[in-house]
Design an enzyme around this catalytic site. Structure first.
Site, PDB file in Angstrom:
ATOM      1  N   LYS A  95      -3.127 -10.851  10.269  1.00  0.00           N
ATOM      2  CA  LYS A  95      -1.792 -11.357   9.953  1.00  0.00           C
ATOM      3  C   LYS A  95      -0.935 -10.239   9.357  1.00  0.00           C
ATOM      4  O   LYS A  95      -1.103  -9.841   8.206  1.00  0.00           O
ATOM      5  CB  LYS A  95      -1.856 -12.506   8.940  1.00  0.00           C
ATOM      6  CG  LYS A  95      -0.511 -13.202   8.830  1.00  0.00           C
ATOM      7  CD  LYS A  95      -0.188 -13.716   7.443  1.00  0.00           C
ATOM      8  CE  LYS A  95       0.632 -12.802   6.606  1.00  0.00           C
ATOM      9  NZ  LYS A  95       1.974 -12.487   7.034  1.00  0.00           N
ATOM     10  N   GLY A 111      -0.885  -5.502  -0.489  1.00  0.00           N
ATOM     11  CA  GLY A 111       0.431  -6.072  -0.800  1.00  0.00           C
ATOM     12  C   GLY A 111       0.688  -6.005  -2.288  1.00  0.00           C
ATOM     13  O   GLY A 111       0.126  -5.152  -2.988  1.00  0.00           O
ATOM     14  N   GLY A 120      -1.639 -10.565  -4.444  1.00  0.00           N
ATOM     15  CA  GLY A 120      -3.054 -10.177  -4.510  1.00  0.00           C
ATOM     16  C   GLY A 120      -3.841 -11.064  -5.452  1.00  0.00           C
ATOM     17  O   GLY A 120      -4.976 -11.457  -5.170  1.00  0.00           O
ATOM     18  N   GLU A 159      -5.651  -4.089  -2.179  1.00  0.00           N
ATOM     19  CA  GLU A 159      -4.927  -2.855  -2.524  1.00  0.00           C
ATOM     20  C   GLU A 159      -3.512  -3.278  -2.866  1.00  0.00           C
ATOM     21  O   GLU A 159      -2.829  -3.906  -2.044  1.00  0.00           O
ATOM     22  CB  GLU A 159      -4.918  -1.867  -1.352  1.00  0.00           C
ATOM     23  CG  GLU A 159      -6.215  -1.116  -1.180  1.00  0.00           C
ATOM     24  CD  GLU A 159      -6.642  -0.319  -2.397  1.00  0.00           C
ATOM     25  OE1 GLU A 159      -5.790   0.031  -3.228  1.00  0.00           O
ATOM     26  OE2 GLU A 159      -7.853  -0.067  -2.528  1.00  0.00           O
ATOM     27  N   GLN A 189      14.795  -6.604  -0.812  1.00  0.00           N
ATOM     28  CA  GLN A 189      14.319  -5.403  -1.501  1.00  0.00           C
ATOM     29  C   GLN A 189      15.504  -4.633  -2.084  1.00  0.00           C
ATOM     30  O   GLN A 189      15.412  -4.084  -3.194  1.00  0.00           O
ATOM     31  CB  GLN A 189      13.502  -4.528  -0.546  1.00  0.00           C
ATOM     32  CG  GLN A 189      12.880  -3.314  -1.194  1.00  0.00           C
ATOM     33  CD  GLN A 189      11.911  -3.632  -2.331  1.00  0.00           C
ATOM     34  OE1 GLN A 189      11.005  -4.438  -2.174  1.00  0.00           O
ATOM     35  NE2 GLN A 189      12.122  -3.023  -3.504  1.00  0.00           N
ATOM     36  N   GLU A 203       6.663  -2.150 -11.065  1.00  0.00           N
ATOM     37  CA  GLU A 203       6.849  -1.537  -9.748  1.00  0.00           C
ATOM     38  C   GLU A 203       8.191  -1.987  -9.170  1.00  0.00           C
ATOM     39  O   GLU A 203       8.471  -3.180  -9.083  1.00  0.00           O
ATOM     40  CB  GLU A 203       5.724  -1.952  -8.794  1.00  0.00           C
ATOM     41  CG  GLU A 203       5.842  -1.230  -7.454  1.00  0.00           C
ATOM     42  CD  GLU A 203       4.780  -1.657  -6.445  1.00  0.00           C
ATOM     43  OE1 GLU A 203       4.623  -2.871  -6.224  1.00  0.00           O
ATOM     44  OE2 GLU A 203       4.127  -0.773  -5.865  1.00  0.00           O
ATOM     45  N   GLU A 263     -10.940   1.545   0.535  1.00  0.00           N
ATOM     46  CA  GLU A 263     -10.653   1.563   1.967  1.00  0.00           C
ATOM     47  C   GLU A 263     -10.779   3.005   2.471  1.00  0.00           C
ATOM     48  O   GLU A 263     -10.724   3.953   1.703  1.00  0.00           O
ATOM     49  CB  GLU A 263      -9.222   1.094   2.225  1.00  0.00           C
ATOM     50  CG  GLU A 263      -8.993  -0.333   1.800  1.00  0.00           C
ATOM     51  CD  GLU A 263      -7.820  -0.954   2.522  1.00  0.00           C
ATOM     52  OE1 GLU A 263      -8.022  -1.486   3.623  1.00  0.00           O
ATOM     53  OE2 GLU A 263      -6.700  -0.906   1.989  1.00  0.00           O
TER      54      GLU A 263
HETATM   55  P1  NAD Z   1       3.506  -9.031  -0.381  1.00  0.00           P
HETATM   56  O1  NAD Z   1       2.481  -9.232  -1.430  1.00  0.00           O
HETATM   57  O2  NAD Z   1       4.773  -9.770  -0.501  1.00  0.00           O
HETATM   58  O3  NAD Z   1       2.905  -9.417   1.054  1.00  0.00           O
HETATM   59  C1  NAD Z   1       1.742  -8.800   1.572  1.00  0.00           C
HETATM   60  C2  NAD Z   1       1.166  -9.688   2.670  1.00  0.00           C
HETATM   61  O4  NAD Z   1       0.685 -10.898   2.082  1.00  0.00           O
HETATM   62  C3  NAD Z   1       2.184 -10.101   3.735  1.00  0.00           C
HETATM   63  O5  NAD Z   1       1.579 -10.106   5.003  1.00  0.00           O
HETATM   64  C4  NAD Z   1       2.537 -11.509   3.297  1.00  0.00           C
HETATM   65  O6  NAD Z   1       3.025 -12.318   4.354  1.00  0.00           O
HETATM   66  C5  NAD Z   1       1.190 -12.013   2.805  1.00  0.00           C
HETATM   67  N1  NAD Z   1       1.245 -13.184   1.930  1.00  0.00           N
HETATM   68  C6  NAD Z   1       2.257 -13.595   1.139  1.00  0.00           C
HETATM   69  N2  NAD Z   1       1.924 -14.733   0.510  1.00  0.00           N
HETATM   70  C7  NAD Z   1       0.667 -15.061   0.893  1.00  0.00           C
HETATM   71  C8  NAD Z   1      -0.222 -16.121   0.591  1.00  0.00           C
HETATM   72  N3  NAD Z   1       0.088 -17.095  -0.240  1.00  0.00           N
HETATM   73  N4  NAD Z   1      -1.426 -16.125   1.177  1.00  0.00           N
HETATM   74  C9  NAD Z   1      -1.801 -15.141   2.026  1.00  0.00           C
HETATM   75  N5  NAD Z   1      -0.992 -14.114   2.371  1.00  0.00           N
HETATM   76  C10 NAD Z   1       0.231 -14.061   1.800  1.00  0.00           C
HETATM   77  O7  NAD Z   1       3.760  -7.457  -0.304  1.00  0.00           O
HETATM   78  P2  NAD Z   1       4.841  -6.678   0.595  1.00  0.00           P
HETATM   79  O8  NAD Z   1       6.191  -6.915  -0.003  1.00  0.00           O
HETATM   80  O9  NAD Z   1       4.635  -6.942   2.034  1.00  0.00           O
HETATM   81  O10 NAD Z   1       4.395  -5.160   0.353  1.00  0.00           O
HETATM   82  C11 NAD Z   1       4.768  -4.415  -0.747  1.00  0.00           C
HETATM   83  C12 NAD Z   1       3.650  -4.314  -1.757  1.00  0.00           C
HETATM   84  O11 NAD Z   1       2.483  -3.781  -1.132  1.00  0.00           O
HETATM   85  C13 NAD Z   1       3.945  -3.381  -2.898  1.00  0.00           C
HETATM   86  O12 NAD Z   1       3.536  -3.965  -4.117  1.00  0.00           O
HETATM   87  C14 NAD Z   1       3.105  -2.160  -2.603  1.00  0.00           C
HETATM   88  O13 NAD Z   1       2.763  -1.367  -3.706  1.00  0.00           O
HETATM   89  C15 NAD Z   1       1.921  -2.766  -1.957  1.00  0.00           C
HETATM   90  N6  NAD Z   1       1.185  -1.799  -1.152  1.00  0.00           N
HETATM   91  C16 NAD Z   1      -0.025  -1.362  -1.610  1.00  0.00           C
HETATM   92  C17 NAD Z   1      -0.740  -0.412  -0.886  1.00  0.00           C
HETATM   93  C18 NAD Z   1      -2.073   0.066  -1.360  1.00  0.00           C
HETATM   94  O14 NAD Z   1      -2.859   0.511  -0.531  1.00  0.00           O
HETATM   95  N7  NAD Z   1      -2.379  -0.007  -2.648  1.00  0.00           N
HETATM   96  C19 NAD Z   1      -0.215   0.088   0.296  1.00  0.00           C
HETATM   97  C20 NAD Z   1       1.022  -0.371   0.733  1.00  0.00           C
HETATM   98  C21 NAD Z   1       1.707  -1.332   0.006  1.00  0.00           C
END
Ligand code: NAD
Length: 482
Positions: free
Chosen positions: A173, A226, A231, A250, A331, A383, A462
């Site tokens: 997904k 995310g 998370g 992550e 954003q 962040e 990872e």
């Molecule tokens: P997000 O947490 O909003 O979404 C991440 C994913 O989770 C998306 O696919 C989203 O649709 C899904 N999601 C949302 N709600 C959910 C639920 N209830 N159940 C299951 N899945 C759900 O994050 P984002 O805005 O897409 O990305 C930005 C974030 O990602 C930032 O905090 C960034 O630091 C982090 N990030 C971390 C890494 C890493 O490796 N540490 C790498 C890239 C991005």
């Protein structure tokens, strides 16, 4: 819905329950494509398909899996310019960054093609007479992969490739904002010869598609990248599920880059500008805190502002653009909110922070650099995930290290110094999963582990050979041969 890009379930391209218009953040009049959004029922079908495909896929030979992954790598690398353009068009990072990321995805598949052949186990002498012990690794089962929008091809690649290499089947997904790269990757893997059901693509919302993956009993493991709030929900759901799921998270960062008096100023400025502002600051490894000792502070600030003045913020696909747009209105609102918070908290906006008009309607923001920041301010603790840098002035190395470690996050960190003593001490004492010396906090190799500590990461690392910790399950077998 014949003009939409479809989901891929049980070896078939299928229409979704609704359609998502994928907009170009450099030009919101440009629809990159219309992408199917899967329903809960379709997600369940995808899980059933992955479950059905698992017995045969998990028994394929390393050679069979190697060939598919290698083919995928070859195609991605051959098409990196085209895939990079798609990436930049849907996510907004510059074309050079987009092509670089597409190439990275190809390299990741090549690495894990090799990993298919390298998976080994151990034979151990038992403490009991006549008994042999073998320690082997087996695939985990059906894995749910949930990815963010900011690395739309590299992050899916570094989850999909090891999942397949070690014999798992997948329900993938991607983030709703970037279905284009996810679809392209699925298409490449279908052409590479992946059998039906081994990988399923379900584009759509986290609350519907993502949530179904978290709750379904036939998903054995979830790899998530995310934000911290999502998370946390993912981990809680995986533990609440019956049976409990293996989980890897992550998440965010508030990564420090320390600049010491003895640093090479030019290197320090390049590291800071790259780390804080390239990819529009939308990297989990972005250097959002620049911690600078007092002897170099004023020269560093002056050089940073000069360097920022020379950067072009414009359409991601235009030649000469250094920084593309912010990914979307939500954003952009967050970035502007934090710029206002920084001013209210008493930090000085030394450069930028204003909206920019360009030829096309897009989310253009001049990178913002704050000075006079204290590490207790919200702009230094939370962040932001945008092109906002905060300079924190400190007395000496000891204070710099203490400030660098004073954070709820721990993904990446960096130091610019010409001192071997401080570089070595920092590498040993930085409370982050990755530590850089005279390099930006963002930008890593693809064959070594990636991940953090504290609030940034949860579960096994990872990438590289360490990926097997998550994508395999260890078995210890005992044999008494008489
Ligand atoms: P997000 O947490 O909003 O979404 C991440 C994913 O989770 C998306 O696919 C989203 O649709 C899904 N999601 C949302 N709600 C959910 C639920 N209830 N159940 C299951 N899945 C759900 O994050 P984002 O805005 O897409 O990305 C930005 C974030 O990602 C930032 O905090 C960034 O630091 C982090 N990030 C971390 C890494 C890493 O490796 N540490 C790498 C890239 C991005």
């Amino acid at each position: 819905m014949s003009d939409t890009f479809k989901n891929y379930i049980a070896g078939q391209w299928v229409d979704g329950a609704s359609v998502n218009d994928n907009l170009n953040p450099s030009n919101t009049n440009d629809v990159v494509g219309r992408y199917a959004r899967a329903s809960k029922a379709q997600t369940e079908e995808a899980i059933a398909a992955a479950k059905a495909a698992f017995p045969a896929w998990s028994r394929t030979t390393p050679q069979e899996r190697y060939e598919i992954l290698k083919k995928a790598s070859d195609e991605i690398l051959a098409r990196k310019d085209e895939l990079g353009r798609l990436l930049s068009r849907e996510e907004g990072k510059t074309l050079a960054e987009g092509v670089g990321e597409a190439a990275r995805a190809g390299q990741v598949f090549a690495f894990f093609a090799g990993e298919c052949l390298r998976l080994n186990g151990e034979a151990v002498a038992s403490v009991r007479p006549g008994v042999g012990v073998e320690v082997t690794r087996e695939p985990v089962g059906v894995v749910g992969l949930i990815t963010p929008w900011n690395f739309p091809i590299a992050i899916p690649a570094w989850k999909i490739a090891p999942a397949l290499a070690y014999g798992n089947t997948i329900v993938f997904k991607p983030a709703d904002l970037v279905p284009g790269c996810a679809w392209a990757l699925m298409d490449v893997l279908v052409r590479a010869g992946l059998p039906a059901g081994v990988m399923n693509l379900v584009m759509g919302r986290g609350s519907e598609v993502g949530q179904t993956l978290l709750e379904h009993k036939d998903v054995h493991a979830i790899s998530f990248t995310g934000s911290v709030p999502t998370g946390r929900k993912v981990a809680a759901a995986c533990v609440a599920a019956t049976p409990m799921k293996k989980v890897q998270l992550e998440m965010g960062g508030k990564n420090p880059l320390v600049v010491l008096d003895d640093a090479d100023l030019k290197i320090a400025v390049e590291c800071a500008v790259n780390g804080a502002f390239f990819s529009t600051g939308q990297r989990c490894t972005a250097s959002s805190r620049l911690i600078v000792t007092e002897g170099i502070h004023d020269r560093f600030v002056e050089a940073m502002v000069e360097r920022l003045k020379g950067l072009t913020v414009d359409d991601a696909l235009k030649a000469g653009t250094h920084i593309g747009p912010v990914v979307d209105q939500g954003q952009l609102d967050t970035d502007l909110k934090y710029i206002a918070i920084g001013k209210d908290e008493g930090a000085t906006l030394a450069w930028g922070g204003e909206l920019l008009n360009r030829e096309t309607p897009g989310f253009y923001l001049q990178p913002a650099l704050f000075t006079n920041v204290s590490n207790s301010m919200r702009i230094a603790r939370e962040e932001i995930f945008g092109p906002v840098g905060a300079i924190i002035r400190v007395k000496d190395y000891d204070e710099a290290l203490a400030v660098a470690n004073d954070t709820d996050f721990g993904l990446s960190s960096g130091i610019c110094t010409t001192s071997l003593k401080y570089a070595t001490h920092f590498k040993r004492n930085s409370e982050a999963g990755m530590a850089m010396v005279n390099l930006p906090t963002a930008g890593v190799d693809y064959h070594v582990p990636f991940g953090g500590r504290k609030g940034s990461s949860y579960g096994p690392r990872e990438q590289g050979a360490y990926a097997k910790e998550f994508y395999t399950s260890v078995k210890t077998a005992y044999t008494f041969a008489g």
